[in-house]
Design a protein around this motif. Structure first.
Motif, PDB file in Angstrom:
ATOM      1  N   LEU A  96      10.277  22.004  38.347  1.00  9.29           N
ATOM      2  CA  LEU A  96       8.825  22.149  38.275  1.00  9.29           C
ATOM      3  C   LEU A  96       8.395  22.325  36.818  1.00  9.29           C
ATOM      4  CD1 LEU A  96       6.189  22.310  39.833  1.00  9.29           C
ATOM      5  CD2 LEU A  96       6.597  24.754  40.135  1.00  9.29           C
ATOM      6  N   PHE A  97       9.134  23.134  36.064  1.00 15.44           N
ATOM      7  CA  PHE A  97       8.846  23.289  34.636  1.00 15.44           C
ATOM      8  C   PHE A  97       9.001  21.965  33.892  1.00 15.44           C
ATOM      9  CE2 PHE A  97      10.018  28.093  34.463  1.00 15.44           C
ATOM     10  CZ  PHE A  97       8.776  28.420  34.980  1.00 15.44           C
ATOM     11  N   ALA A  98      10.003  21.183  34.264  1.00 17.26           N
ATOM     12  CA  ALA A  98      10.220  19.876  33.635  1.00 17.26           C
ATOM     13  C   ALA A  98       9.035  18.953  33.916  1.00 17.26           C
ATOM     14  CB  ALA A  98      11.508  19.252  34.153  1.00 17.26           C
ATOM     15  N   PHE A  99       8.562  18.978  35.149  1.00 10.36           N
ATOM     16  CA  PHE A  99       7.401  18.169  35.518  1.00 10.36           C
ATOM     17  C   PHE A  99       6.195  18.540  34.658  1.00 10.36           C
ATOM     18  CE2 PHE A  99       3.514  17.409  37.819  1.00 10.36           C
ATOM     19  CZ  PHE A  99       3.673  16.113  38.284  1.00 10.36           C
ATOM     20  N   VAL A 100       5.932  19.828  34.550  1.00 11.13           N
ATOM     21  CA  VAL A 100       4.795  20.309  33.759  1.00 11.13           C
ATOM     22  C   VAL A 100       4.973  19.964  32.278  1.00 11.13           C
ATOM     23  CG1 VAL A 100       3.587  22.390  32.955  1.00 11.13           C
ATOM     24  CG2 VAL A 100       4.136  22.116  35.385  1.00 11.13           C
ATOM     25  N   ALA A 101       6.175  20.125  31.749  1.00  9.09           N
ATOM     26  CA  ALA A 101       6.432  19.804  30.339  1.00  9.09           C
ATOM     27  C   ALA A 101       6.162  18.333  30.054  1.00  9.09           C
ATOM     28  CB  ALA A 101       7.866  20.170  29.961  1.00  9.09           C
ATOM     29  N   GLY A 102       6.627  17.462  30.937  1.00  2.00           N
ATOM     30  CA  GLY A 102       6.384  16.033  30.757  1.00  2.00           C
ATOM     31  C   GLY A 102       4.910  15.683  30.833  1.00  2.00           C
TER      32      GLY A 102
END
Length: 156
Positions: A96-102
């Protein structure tokens, strides 16, 4: 920015996230990939984009109702998608953090464009540094630089 620039920027954001958390190599690759692909999603509001081509019916509707670089390019969109993702059973927090970062990397890169982004949508106002126009030599150069940093950071 072009889709390839957004993908590289998102992947680099994911790589930085994964490396900062000391994740094992398999997780580094997963986080990098998720962030790279999520960086394409804000442009689902135009059928001309990579995400718009894949999700054409949605892109068509969003483009007709909200226009390009509208609601999907806002912090509200990031918040809504993050909250929606948080309620999907079994989704690892790091993904989820990766999604938001992207996704955020996309907004940051479009912030460099003269057209800017409506970060505070629906309250109005566009934010821009006006440094790079989409499709120019600077956009292409940025893609190459982001790729080089990403390649060096992955350390095959």
């Amino acid at each position: 920015m072009l889709g390839r620039t957004h993908f590289m920027g998102g992947a680099l954001a994911g790589l930085a996230l994964a490396k900062s958390m000391g994740l094992p190599l398999g997780e580094v690759w997963a986080v990098t990939g998720i962030a790279g692909f999520s960086a394409l999603l804000p442009d689902v509001d135009t059928p001309k984009s990579t995400a718009g081509n894949v999700l054409f019916p949605l892109a068509f509707v969003l483009n007709r109702t909200l226009g390009h670089r509208g609601a999907t390019h806002s912090l509200l969109a990031v918040l809504m998608l993050a909250l929606a993702g948080a309620f999907i059973p079994g989704v690892k927090t790091i993904y989820l953090f990766a999604f938001v970062a992207g996704y955020l990397s996309h907004l940051l890169l479009d912030f460099l464009n003269p057209e800017g982004v409506p970060l505070l949508y629906p309250f109005g106002g566009r934010f821009s540094l006006g440094l790079f126009t989409t499709g120019t030599i600077f956009d292409n150069l940025l893609t190459v630089v982001l790729f080089a940093i990403l390649f060096a950071g992955l350390k095959f």
